[in-house]
Design a protein around this motif. Structure first.
Motif, PDB file in Angstrom:
ATOM      1  N   GLY A  82     -25.623  85.050  -6.893  1.00 10.18           N
ATOM      2  CA  GLY A  82     -25.902  83.740  -7.034  1.00 10.18           C
ATOM      3  C   GLY A  82     -26.394  83.166  -8.410  1.00 10.18           C
ATOM      4  N   ARG A  83     -26.778  84.120  -8.980  1.00 12.63           N
ATOM      5  CA  ARG A  83     -27.201  83.729 -10.499  1.00 12.63           C
ATOM      6  C   ARG A  83     -26.115  83.611 -11.502  1.00 12.63           C
ATOM      7  NH1 ARG A  83     -32.872  85.373 -13.281  1.00 12.63           N
ATOM      8  NH2 ARG A  83     -34.150  84.565 -11.755  1.00 12.63           N
ATOM      9  N   VAL A  84     -24.612  83.988 -11.017  1.00 11.18           N
ATOM     10  CA  VAL A  84     -23.514  83.833 -11.966  1.00 11.18           C
ATOM     11  C   VAL A  84     -23.489  82.445 -12.278  1.00 11.18           C
ATOM     12  CG1 VAL A  84     -22.074  83.916 -10.011  1.00 11.18           C
ATOM     13  CG2 VAL A  84     -21.133  84.647 -12.244  1.00 11.18           C
ATOM     14  N   GLU A  85     -23.869  81.582 -11.410  1.00 16.38           N
ATOM     15  CA  GLU A  85     -23.650  80.225 -11.616  1.00 16.38           C
ATOM     16  C   GLU A  85     -24.475  79.663 -12.577  1.00 16.38           C
ATOM     17  OE1 GLU A  85     -21.709  77.314  -8.684  1.00 16.38           O
ATOM     18  OE2 GLU A  85     -23.053  78.643  -7.251  1.00 16.38           O
ATOM     19  N   ILE A  86     -25.732  80.224 -12.882  1.00 19.29           N
ATOM     20  CA  ILE A  86     -26.611  79.797 -13.915  1.00 19.29           C
ATOM     21  C   ILE A  86     -25.984  80.317 -15.039  1.00 19.29           C
ATOM     22  CG2 ILE A  86     -29.048  80.074 -14.694  1.00 19.29           C
ATOM     23  CD1 ILE A  86     -28.770  78.559 -11.970  1.00 19.29           C
ATOM     24  N   VAL A  87     -25.485  81.636 -15.225  1.00 18.77           N
ATOM     25  CA  VAL A  87     -24.911  82.060 -16.474  1.00 18.77           C
ATOM     26  C   VAL A  87     -23.667  81.214 -16.686  1.00 18.77           C
ATOM     27  CG1 VAL A  87     -23.597  83.889 -17.358  1.00 18.77           C
ATOM     28  CG2 VAL A  87     -25.528  84.451 -15.773  1.00 18.77           C
ATOM     29  N   ALA A  88     -22.991  80.682 -15.866  1.00 15.50           N
ATOM     30  CA  ALA A  88     -21.974  79.968 -16.070  1.00 15.50           C
ATOM     31  C   ALA A  88     -22.164  78.616 -16.999  1.00 15.50           C
ATOM     32  CB  ALA A  88     -21.053  79.485 -15.002  1.00 15.50           C
ATOM     33  N   ALA A  89     -23.275  77.937 -16.248  1.00 19.07           N
ATOM     34  CA  ALA A  89     -23.727  76.695 -16.834  1.00 19.07           C
ATOM     35  C   ALA A  89     -24.298  76.972 -18.191  1.00 19.07           C
ATOM     36  CB  ALA A  89     -24.964  76.258 -15.967  1.00 19.07           C
ATOM     37  N   LEU A  90     -24.837  77.997 -18.427  1.00 19.51           N
ATOM     38  CA  LEU A  90     -25.561  78.473 -19.947  1.00 19.51           C
ATOM     39  C   LEU A  90     -24.338  78.442 -20.722  1.00 19.51           C
ATOM     40  CD1 LEU A  90     -27.848  79.057 -21.854  1.00 19.51           C
ATOM     41  CD2 LEU A  90     -27.527  81.372 -21.042  1.00 19.51           C
ATOM     42  N   VAL A 235     -56.376  85.810  -5.172  1.00 18.90           N
ATOM     43  CA  VAL A 235     -55.061  86.314  -5.356  1.00 18.90           C
ATOM     44  C   VAL A 235     -54.914  86.640  -6.920  1.00 18.90           C
ATOM     45  CG1 VAL A 235     -52.760  85.307  -5.442  1.00 18.90           C
ATOM     46  CG2 VAL A 235     -54.307  84.833  -3.570  1.00 18.90           C
ATOM     47  N   HIS A 236     -54.118  87.613  -7.192  1.00 20.65           N
ATOM     48  CA  HIS A 236     -53.770  87.952  -8.512  1.00 20.65           C
ATOM     49  C   HIS A 236     -52.502  88.521  -8.727  1.00 20.65           C
ATOM     50  CE1 HIS A 236     -56.156  91.468  -7.294  1.00 20.65           C
ATOM     51  NE2 HIS A 236     -55.047  92.204  -7.683  1.00 20.65           N
ATOM     52  N   HIS A 237     -52.167  88.787 -10.018  1.00 17.83           N
ATOM     53  CA  HIS A 237     -50.689  89.460 -10.335  1.00 17.83           C
ATOM     54  C   HIS A 237     -49.828  88.396  -9.682  1.00 17.83           C
ATOM     55  CE1 HIS A 237     -52.434  93.708 -11.468  1.00 17.83           C
ATOM     56  NE2 HIS A 237     -52.967  92.681 -12.282  1.00 17.83           N
ATOM     57  N   ALA A 238     -49.556  87.222  -9.773  1.00 20.46           N
ATOM     58  CA  ALA A 238     -48.602  86.588  -9.184  1.00 20.46           C
ATOM     59  C   ALA A 238     -47.486  86.279 -10.273  1.00 20.46           C
ATOM     60  CB  ALA A 238     -49.302  84.961  -8.775  1.00 20.46           C
ATOM     61  N   HIS A 239     -46.309  86.386  -9.430  1.00 21.52           N
ATOM     62  CA  HIS A 239     -45.057  86.074 -10.511  1.00 21.52           C
ATOM     63  C   HIS A 239     -44.078  85.166  -9.463  1.00 21.52           C
ATOM     64  CE1 HIS A 239     -46.512  90.200 -11.339  1.00 21.52           C
ATOM     65  NE2 HIS A 239     -45.954  89.815 -12.712  1.00 21.52           N
ATOM     66  N   PHE A 240     -44.169  84.079  -9.920  1.00 17.85           N
ATOM     67  CA  PHE A 240     -42.782  83.089  -9.423  1.00 17.85           C
ATOM     68  C   PHE A 240     -41.527  83.218 -10.265  1.00 17.85           C
ATOM     69  CE2 PHE A 240     -47.098  81.400  -8.274  1.00 17.85           C
ATOM     70  CZ  PHE A 240     -46.970  80.913  -7.317  1.00 17.85           C
ATOM     71  N   TRP A 241     -40.510  83.081  -9.410  1.00 16.12           N
ATOM     72  CA  TRP A 241     -39.133  82.902 -10.221  1.00 16.12           C
ATOM     73  C   TRP A 241     -38.123  82.212  -9.165  1.00 16.12           C
ATOM     74  CZ3 TRP A 241     -40.569  87.400  -7.831  1.00 16.12           C
ATOM     75  CH2 TRP A 241     -39.776  88.017  -7.338  1.00 16.12           C
ATOM     76  N   GLN A 242     -36.957  82.231  -9.820  1.00 21.41           N
ATOM     77  CA  GLN A 242     -35.872  81.787  -8.860  1.00 21.41           C
ATOM     78  C   GLN A 242     -34.929  82.771  -8.847  1.00 21.41           C
ATOM     79  OE1 GLN A 242     -35.615  77.891 -11.128  1.00 21.41           O
ATOM     80  NE2 GLN A 242     -34.750  76.965  -9.302  1.00 21.41           N
ATOM     81  N   MET A 243     -34.554  83.462  -7.667  1.00 28.19           N
ATOM     82  CA  MET A 243     -33.436  84.465  -7.288  1.00 28.19           C
ATOM     83  C   MET A 243     -32.314  83.776  -7.854  1.00 28.19           C
ATOM     84  SD  MET A 243     -34.744  86.596  -4.340  1.00 28.19           S
ATOM     85  CE  MET A 243     -34.722  85.336  -3.020  1.00 28.19           C
TER      86      MET A 243
END
Length: 304
Positions: A82-90, A235-243
C-alpha cells in the motif's frame, strides 16, 4: 480524535480507466504545446507543456502505483504494498519542485532578454490545454479525496488548468497590445504557483514515510484512553504510524496490576475495542507487563 474515511469510493478498475484516459490526453497535449511553443516562440507555452509532460509522467507513476498497491502482502513485503502510493506521491511532488525551479530560472532569463511571440498560436493551444487540464482534473477529483497519490495528480492538473488560463490571457495581451514581457511574467507566475503547491503538500508523504504519527490522531488522547481501561496501570514505549495512507497502527507496552494478570485477554479486548471505536486504530500490537516486573523509567514514546 477519530478521523473520517467517508470518501467517495470508486471501483478500482473504473479508477484505472480514468487515469489511463488522462495519460493519453496529457501526452497528446504535451506534444502539441511543445511544437506550438517552438513555432510561436512562447516560453509560457513551453512551460505549460513541460508541466503537462510532468503530469503525464505523474499519471504513469500513479497508474503503476495503484496496480502495485493492490497486491497482497507476501514474505518479502509483510506489510503489503500500500505504501507504494505514498512513494509515488513523493516522487510527483519532488518533480513539481524541480520543474518549478527550472521554469523560474527560464522565466527570469527570458524577462532579461524578451523575444517576439506569436499570440494566436499561444491563445489557441492555451485553450486546448485548458480543456484537457479541466477534463483530467474532473476525472481525478472524486478519486483524490481518499488518496494522497491521486491528490498529487489532481493538484498537478489543477495548477495546469490555472496556468493555461494565464497563458490564454498572456496571448491575448500580446495580440492586443504587443506586450511581450507578459510571456516571461506568466512563466514566473506559473513557476511560483507550482512551487507553492508542491512545498505545501510534500510534507504529508514525507511524514508517512518517516513513520511519523498520523496527523489526525491525538496520540496523547489515545494513551489516556488506554490508561483509563480497568486493570491498566501504565502505558509506555508507544509507537504510532501509518502502515499505508488510511491504516493507523499502534504498538505499545501495557502495564497491568498483578492481581488482574489473569484477566489479560479481557483487558486486551477492551483496549482494542476502544482503539478501533474511538480512534479508528485498526491495527494494534500490545505487549503486557505485570506491574511488579515492568520496565522502570521507560519513556512514553519511543524505545527509551
Amino acid at each position: 480524535m477519530p478521523h473520517d474515511h467517508g470518501h467517495a469510493h470508486i471501483d478500482p478498475e473504473s479508477g484505472d480507466r480514468r487515469v489511463a484516459v488522462a495519460i493519453w490526453a496529457n501526452g497528446l497535449l504535451t506534444i502539441a504545446q511543445i511544437v506550438g511553443g517552438i513555432l510561436s516562440g512562447s516560453l509560457a507555452l513551453i512551460a505549460d507543456a513541460i508541466h503537462n509532460f510532468s503530469d503525464m509522467a505523474s499519471l504513469v507513476i500513479a497508474f503503476g502505483a495503484r496496480k502495485i498497491a493492490r497486491r497482497p502482502a507476501d514474505a518479502k513485503m509483510t506489510f503489503g504494498y500500500g505504501r507504494v502510493e505514498i512513494v509515488a506521491a513523493l516522487i510527483n511532488y519532488t518533480s513539481l519542485i524541480l520543474i518549478g525551479v527550472y521554469l523560474l530560472y527560464e522565466g527570469v532569463m527570458r524577462w532579461i532578454e524578451p523575444s517576439e511571440v506569436a499570440g494566436w498560436t499561444v491563445v489557441i493551444l492555451g485553450g486546448v490545454a485548458l480543456a484537457v487540464d479541466t477534463l483530467t482534473a474532473l476525472l481525478t477529483y472524486s478519486m483524490q479525496k481518499g488518496s494522497v497519490n491521486i491528490r498529487a495528480l489532481f493538484l498537478h492538473n489543477l495548477s495546469d488548468a490555472l496556468a493555461s488560463v494565464a497563458v490564454i490571457l498572456g496571448g491575448t495581451l500580446i495580440l492586443l497590445y504587443d506586450i511581450y514581457w507578459v510571456d516571461p511574467a506568466i512563466t514566473i507566475g506559473i513557476a511560483a504557483y507550482i512551487l507553492y503547491l508542491a512545498l505545501t503538500e510534500i510534507g504529508g508523504p514525507i511524514r508517512t514515510l518517516m513513520l511519523g504519527s498520523p496527523p489526525d490522531v491525538d496520540t496523547d488522547a489515545v494513551i489516556a484512553a488506554v490508561s483509563e481501561i480497568d486493570g491498566v496501570e501504565e502505558v509506555h514505549h508507544a509507537h504510532f504510524w501509518q502502515m499505508e495512507e488510511h491504516a493507523v497502527a499502534l504498538d505499545t507496552h501495557v502495564v497491568v496490576s498483578r492481581d488482574r494478570w489473569g484477566e489479560i485477554e479481557d483487558i486486551k479486548a477492551a483496549i482494542k475495542s476502544r482503539l478501533k471505536d474511538e480512534f479508528d486504530v485498526e491495527h494494534s500490537t500490545l505487549e503486557f507487563e505485570p506491574a511488579d516486573r515492568k520496565h522502570e523509567d521507560a519513556d512514553l514514546y519511543g524505545h527509551g
